[in-house]
Enzyme design. Sequence first.
Site, PDB file in Angstrom:
ATOM      1  N   TYR A 221       5.694  35.949  -9.010  1.00 42.23           N
ATOM      2  CA  TYR A 221       5.360  37.040  -8.086  1.00 42.23           C
ATOM      3  C   TYR A 221       4.361  37.963  -8.771  1.00 42.23           C
ATOM      4  O   TYR A 221       4.556  38.354  -9.931  1.00 42.23           O
ATOM      5  CB  TYR A 221       6.629  37.831  -7.727  1.00 42.23           C
ATOM      6  CG  TYR A 221       6.336  39.113  -6.965  1.00 42.23           C
ATOM      7  CD1 TYR A 221       6.381  39.137  -5.577  1.00 42.23           C
ATOM      8  CD2 TYR A 221       5.978  40.282  -7.643  1.00 42.23           C
ATOM      9  CE1 TYR A 221       6.078  40.304  -4.880  1.00 42.23           C
ATOM     10  CE2 TYR A 221       5.679  41.445  -6.944  1.00 42.23           C
ATOM     11  CZ  TYR A 221       5.729  41.448  -5.571  1.00 42.23           C
ATOM     12  OH  TYR A 221       5.422  42.594  -4.885  1.00 42.23           O
TER      13      TYR A 221
ATOM     14  N   GLU B 233       0.296  41.584  -2.326  1.00 38.36           N
ATOM     15  CA  GLU B 233       1.254  40.689  -2.986  1.00 38.36           C
ATOM     16  C   GLU B 233       0.803  39.236  -2.945  1.00 38.36           C
ATOM     17  O   GLU B 233       0.247  38.799  -1.936  1.00 38.36           O
ATOM     18  CB  GLU B 233       2.608  40.720  -2.252  1.00 38.36           C
ATOM     19  CG  GLU B 233       3.489  41.882  -2.575  1.00 38.36           C
ATOM     20  CD  GLU B 233       4.835  41.808  -1.834  1.00 38.36           C
ATOM     21  OE1 GLU B 233       5.742  42.536  -2.216  1.00 38.36           O
ATOM     22  OE2 GLU B 233       4.968  41.013  -0.879  1.00 38.36           O
TER      23      GLU B 233
END
Length: 379
Positions: A101, A189
Site C-alpha cells: 500500500y 492511494e
Amino acid sequence: MKIHEYQAKELFRAGGIPVPPGSVATTPAQARQIAESIGKTVVVKAQVHVGGRGKAGGVKLARTPDEAESIANDILGMDIKGLTVKKVLVTEAVEIASEAYVGVVVDRAIKRPVLIVSAAGGVEIEEVARKSPEKIIKLELDPLLPIHPFHARRVAYSVYDDPDVAKQAAKIIQQLVNVFWKNDCSLIEINPLVVTPDNVVTAVDAKINFDDNAAFRHPEWEEMRDTDAEDPAEMEAKENDLSFVKLDGNIGCVVNGAGLAMATMDLVKRCGAEPANFLDIGGSSNPEKVIAAMRIIMRDSNVKAILFNIFGGITRCDDVANGIVQAVQQLKPDLPIVVRLTGTNEQEARDILRDVGLATAPGMEEVVNEAIKLANKAA
Ligand code: GDP
Ligand code: MN
C-alpha cells in the site's frame, strides 16, 4: 471530489507512474473490443466511488474477449454498496508476487499530508493500521519542500529488500507525491502496488480525491466530474450554494454560519442524540436557500426532526421565517420542525411562524432538547 480509478490512472500515467494499459467501457461490446486490442488476459473492474470492489465481486479476471464481454455484462448494472455500476475499466491483468500500500492522506492533527507505506497491501489498510500498526511507515510531507529522492528511497527500502524493486518503488513513491501536490489532492492511494514475479513494480489500483477548495484553479475537474456517481443531496447543496455534509444521525440541522452549525451539532451530541447533517445556509436569508435546505434534509429517511438554529445579523430572521413558511407549504414535511431564532427582526419572525403554528424556542439548549424529544417520539 472523488474520481474513478480509470481517471486516476490517467493522472498516474501523466505523472510517470507505471499503470497497466486499459480503457473504460460503458457496454459489454466495448469491453470486448478493449480486451481484443489488449490481446491478453484482462481484468474487468467496476468503476464506482467506493473501495472494496474486489470483495463485492466488482473485479474479475477474463481470459478471452468473450469472457470480458460476459463479465462486463454481469458487472455493469451491479449494485456495490448502494452505487450502481455504469462503467467498467478493462485493463491488462498483472501477475502478482506481492501487494503493498502507498498513499498520501492529510493528517489534520499535524496539518500536513503524510506519506503512508505498508508492505501489507491489497487488504483494507484501516485493518492493518488497527491490528498491526508497526507494519505502517509514515513520512510527514512539507508543503514548502519537494520530496527528495533519498526520502523516497528510505521508505522504499524499508518495504522491499531487492534493490532493483526498491529503486522502482522509490521512483513511484516520489512521483505519487508529485501527482498529489500538482493536482491538489486530498487523498491519493495505490492499493495494491504490485511486484510481479519478474520484479516489475506497477500500480494495479488507483484512487484520488481532489480538495474541493482548489476547484477554482482546476477547470479540468468539471469534465472529470461523474454526476451519476455523486450523492444527489450533496449535488443539490452545491447547486444551491449551501455547505452540506451528510452524517448518520436523525436530527436534521439547518443553521446559518459554519461556527453556529458546528456548535449546534456539538450540542445535539451533548444532549444525547446524533446530527443527521452539517448544513450552513450562509449569510443570506434568501427563502430559496431555506427551501433547498429543507428539501435536501428531507431526502434522508433517517431524519426524524428538523432543527432550525438561526442567528440574525446581516441575515434577517423574518426572511428566514418566510423561507420556512414557504418550505413547509411547498414540501409539506411529515416531520416535526423546531425553530430557534434570535437577532435581527426576531419578533417579526416569531409572529410569522406563530401564524402558521410553528413554535419557536428561546435558547439553543431548549430547541435541541425539543428536537430530540420529538425525534424519539417519531422513531
Ligand atoms: P478494490 O477492491 O476496490 O480495492 O479493487 P482493486 O483494484 O484493488 O482489486 C482488488 C484485488 O483484486 C487486488 O487487491 C488484487 O488482489 C486483485 N486484482 C486486481 N487486479 C488484478 C490483476 O491485474 N491481476 C491479479 N492477479 N489480481 C488482480
Ligand atoms: Mn484497491
